[in-house]
Motif scaffolding. Structure first.
Motif, PDB file in Angstrom:
ATOM      1  N   ARG A  42      -2.043   3.020   3.657  1.00  0.00           N
ATOM      2  CA  ARG A  42      -1.970   2.393   4.933  1.00  0.00           C
ATOM      3  C   ARG A  42      -2.027   3.297   6.237  1.00  0.00           C
ATOM      4  NH1 ARG A  42      -1.449  -2.346   6.999  1.00  0.00           N
ATOM      5  NH2 ARG A  42      -0.063  -2.758   5.112  1.00  0.00           N
ATOM      6  N   ARG A  43      -2.157   4.322   6.235  1.00  0.00           N
ATOM      7  CA  ARG A  43      -2.277   5.141   7.173  1.00  0.00           C
ATOM      8  C   ARG A  43      -4.049   5.013   7.298  1.00  0.00           C
ATOM      9  NH1 ARG A  43       1.651   8.575   5.540  1.00  0.00           N
ATOM     10  NH2 ARG A  43       0.142   9.863   4.442  1.00  0.00           N
ATOM     11  N   ASN A  44      -4.657   5.200   6.233  1.00  0.00           N
ATOM     12  CA  ASN A  44      -6.079   5.199   6.195  1.00  0.00           C
ATOM     13  C   ASN A  44      -6.513   3.924   6.902  1.00  0.00           C
ATOM     14  OD1 ASN A  44      -6.495   7.962   5.173  1.00  0.00           O
ATOM     15  ND2 ASN A  44      -6.727   7.153   3.166  1.00  0.00           N
ATOM     16  N   TYR A  45      -5.893   2.731   6.042  1.00  0.00           N
ATOM     17  CA  TYR A  45      -6.170   1.312   6.760  1.00  0.00           C
ATOM     18  C   TYR A  45      -6.057   1.257   8.017  1.00  0.00           C
ATOM     19  CZ  TYR A  45      -5.627  -3.649   6.720  1.00  0.00           C
ATOM     20  OH  TYR A  45      -5.998  -4.884   7.022  1.00  0.00           O
ATOM     21  N   GLU A  46      -4.968   1.749   8.564  1.00  0.00           N
ATOM     22  CA  GLU A  46      -4.626   1.638  10.217  1.00  0.00           C
ATOM     23  C   GLU A  46      -5.767   2.438  10.930  1.00  0.00           C
ATOM     24  OE1 GLU A  46      -2.780  -0.571  11.578  1.00  0.00           O
ATOM     25  OE2 GLU A  46      -2.071  -1.246   9.720  1.00  0.00           O
ATOM     26  N   ARG A  47      -6.092   3.727  10.596  1.00  0.00           N
ATOM     27  CA  ARG A  47      -6.997   4.708  11.227  1.00  0.00           C
ATOM     28  C   ARG A  47      -8.417   3.890  11.137  1.00  0.00           C
ATOM     29  NH1 ARG A  47      -4.618   9.390   8.498  1.00  0.00           N
ATOM     30  NH2 ARG A  47      -6.649   9.155   7.265  1.00  0.00           N
ATOM     31  N   LEU A  48      -8.955   3.233  10.051  1.00  0.00           N
ATOM     32  CA  LEU A  48     -10.063   2.592   9.943  1.00  0.00           C
ATOM     33  C   LEU A  48     -10.131   1.401  10.830  1.00  0.00           C
ATOM     34  CD1 LEU A  48     -10.455   2.717   6.087  1.00  0.00           C
ATOM     35  CD2 LEU A  48     -12.117   3.501   7.809  1.00  0.00           C
ATOM     36  N   LEU A  49      -9.068   0.508  11.179  1.00  0.00           N
ATOM     37  CA  LEU A  49      -8.900  -0.578  12.006  1.00  0.00           C
ATOM     38  C   LEU A  49      -9.173   0.023  13.498  1.00  0.00           C
ATOM     39  CD1 LEU A  49      -6.406  -2.982  10.684  1.00  0.00           C
ATOM     40  CD2 LEU A  49      -8.865  -3.195  10.784  1.00  0.00           C
ATOM     41  N   GLU A  50      -8.148   1.099  13.666  1.00  0.00           N
ATOM     42  CA  GLU A  50      -8.321   1.620  15.297  1.00  0.00           C
ATOM     43  C   GLU A  50      -9.701   2.231  15.373  1.00  0.00           C
ATOM     44  OE1 GLU A  50      -6.362   5.738  17.211  1.00  0.00           O
ATOM     45  OE2 GLU A  50      -5.196   4.808  15.753  1.00  0.00           O
ATOM     46  N   GLU A  51     -10.445   2.929  14.507  1.00  0.00           N
ATOM     47  CA  GLU A  51     -11.735   3.253  14.624  1.00  0.00           C
ATOM     48  C   GLU A  51     -12.710   2.160  14.928  1.00  0.00           C
ATOM     49  OE1 GLU A  51     -12.576   6.165  15.871  1.00  0.00           O
ATOM     50  OE2 GLU A  51     -10.746   6.894  15.426  1.00  0.00           O
ATOM     51  N   ALA A  52     -12.701   1.263  14.143  1.00  0.00           N
ATOM     52  CA  ALA A  52     -13.507  -0.140  14.155  1.00  0.00           C
ATOM     53  C   ALA A  52     -13.384  -0.670  15.457  1.00  0.00           C
ATOM     54  CB  ALA A  52     -13.060  -1.034  12.990  1.00  0.00           C
ATOM     55  N   ARG A  53     -12.214  -0.916  15.870  1.00  0.00           N
ATOM     56  CA  ARG A  53     -12.022  -1.585  17.261  1.00  0.00           C
ATOM     57  C   ARG A  53     -12.760  -1.013  18.410  1.00  0.00           C
ATOM     58  NH1 ARG A  53      -6.656  -1.895  15.385  1.00  0.00           N
ATOM     59  NH2 ARG A  53      -6.044  -3.988  14.552  1.00  0.00           N
ATOM     60  N   HIS A  54     -12.562   0.561  18.337  1.00  0.00           N
ATOM     61  CA  HIS A  54     -13.195   1.388  19.505  1.00  0.00           C
ATOM     62  C   HIS A  54     -14.801   1.175  19.251  1.00  0.00           C
ATOM     63  CE1 HIS A  54     -14.050   4.793  21.795  1.00  0.00           C
ATOM     64  NE2 HIS A  54     -14.931   5.454  20.866  1.00  0.00           N
TER      65      HIS A  54
ATOM     66  N   MET B 202       0.812  -1.158  -0.127  1.00  0.00           N
ATOM     67  CA  MET B 202      -0.007   0.035  -0.080  1.00  0.00           C
ATOM     68  C   MET B 202       0.852   1.334  -0.018  1.00  0.00           C
ATOM     69  SD  MET B 202      -2.966  -0.318   2.739  1.00  0.00           S
ATOM     70  CE  MET B 202      -3.815  -1.997   3.060  1.00  0.00           C
ATOM     71  N   ARG B 203       0.442   2.293  -0.652  1.00  0.00           N
ATOM     72  CA  ARG B 203       0.782   3.558  -0.530  1.00  0.00           C
ATOM     73  C   ARG B 203       1.088   3.802   0.839  1.00  0.00           C
ATOM     74  NH1 ARG B 203      -3.276   5.090  -3.934  1.00  0.00           N
ATOM     75  NH2 ARG B 203      -3.766   6.644  -2.349  1.00  0.00           N
ATOM     76  N   ALA B 204       1.877   5.126   1.276  1.00  0.00           N
ATOM     77  CA  ALA B 204       1.940   5.407   2.725  1.00  0.00           C
ATOM     78  C   ALA B 204       0.524   5.798   3.186  1.00  0.00           C
ATOM     79  CB  ALA B 204       3.087   6.331   2.753  1.00  0.00           C
ATOM     80  N   ASP B 205      -0.228   6.773   2.403  1.00  0.00           N
ATOM     81  CA  ASP B 205      -1.541   7.325   2.808  1.00  0.00           C
ATOM     82  C   ASP B 205      -2.506   6.382   2.979  1.00  0.00           C
ATOM     83  OD1 ASP B 205      -1.269   6.994   0.171  1.00  0.00           O
ATOM     84  OD2 ASP B 205      -3.015   8.514  -0.181  1.00  0.00           O
TER      85      ASP B 205
END
Length: 188
Positions: free
Chosen positions: A13-25, A8-11
């Motif tokens: 990858r960041r979106n992917y990780e933020r989505l996972l963090e928000e989904a967990r929450h 993944m491009r860096a941006d």
């Protein structure tokens, strides 16, 4: 994530990780039926970005649960060498039950996907089934578990206990329920 895909491009990858963090929450606060639109909004992306990474709710849930599933798989492998097979089975079920009870609505979802081959969770659920099957058979072979108990019954009991523990108060409620159930599962 599929390892055959290009990185993944860096941006992205960041979106992917933020989505996972928000989904967990969101799943922790609102359960597995939490609003996907709200998850995307809180991650700072549009709903289309969420769906590009996770085409279905179950795909998002599977990714959120992946680390726990991998941990439980490693635990199962270790427990296969335990000198006390019934306690090993109980320990694995306790860990899996805690994971299932983490998000409201997850136990029901897990039961539903066990028979839905189109679900992204299907393969993960069946991998868990294979692991518990080895632990169940080992406990039976040691004469510690009733011979008539099936893996399907053990999994239904696990999901029922996870669901019940969501609705009980107090510490160690899942452990207490497992103790009660295992008193009936022991071989005479």
């Amino acid at each position: 994530m599929d390892t055959d895909k290009k990185p993944m491009r860096a941006d992205a990858r960041r979106n992917y990780e933020r989505l996972l963090e928000e989904a967990r929450h969101a799943f922790a606060v609102h359960g597995v039926e939490a609003s996907l639109e709200e998850i995307a909004r809180r991650a700072g992306v549009g709903i289309g970005t969420l769906y590009r990474h996770f085409p279905t709710r179950e795909a998002l849930i599977e990714t959120v649960l992946r680390e726990g599933f991998d941990t439980q798989a490693a635990v199962a492998r270790e427990l296969l060498d335990s000198p006390e097979p019934l306690n090993a089975l109980k320990a694995w079920l306790s860990g899996m039950g805690e994971q299932s009870a983490r998000y409201r609505g997850l136990p029901e979802l897990m039961v539903d996907v066990l028979n839905d081959e189109t679900s992204p969770l299907y393969a993960s659920c069946h991998a868990m089934r294979d692991q518990v099957s080895q632990l169940v058979e080992r406990a039976k072979a040691a004469g510690e578990l009733r011979a008539d108990v099936t893996v399907s019954e053990i999994l239904v009991v696990l999901h029922a206990l996870s669901w019940a523990s969501e609705h009980l108060s107090g510490d160690n409620r899942l452990e207490r329920l497992l103790d009660l159930v295992f008193a009936g599962l022991r071989a005479s």
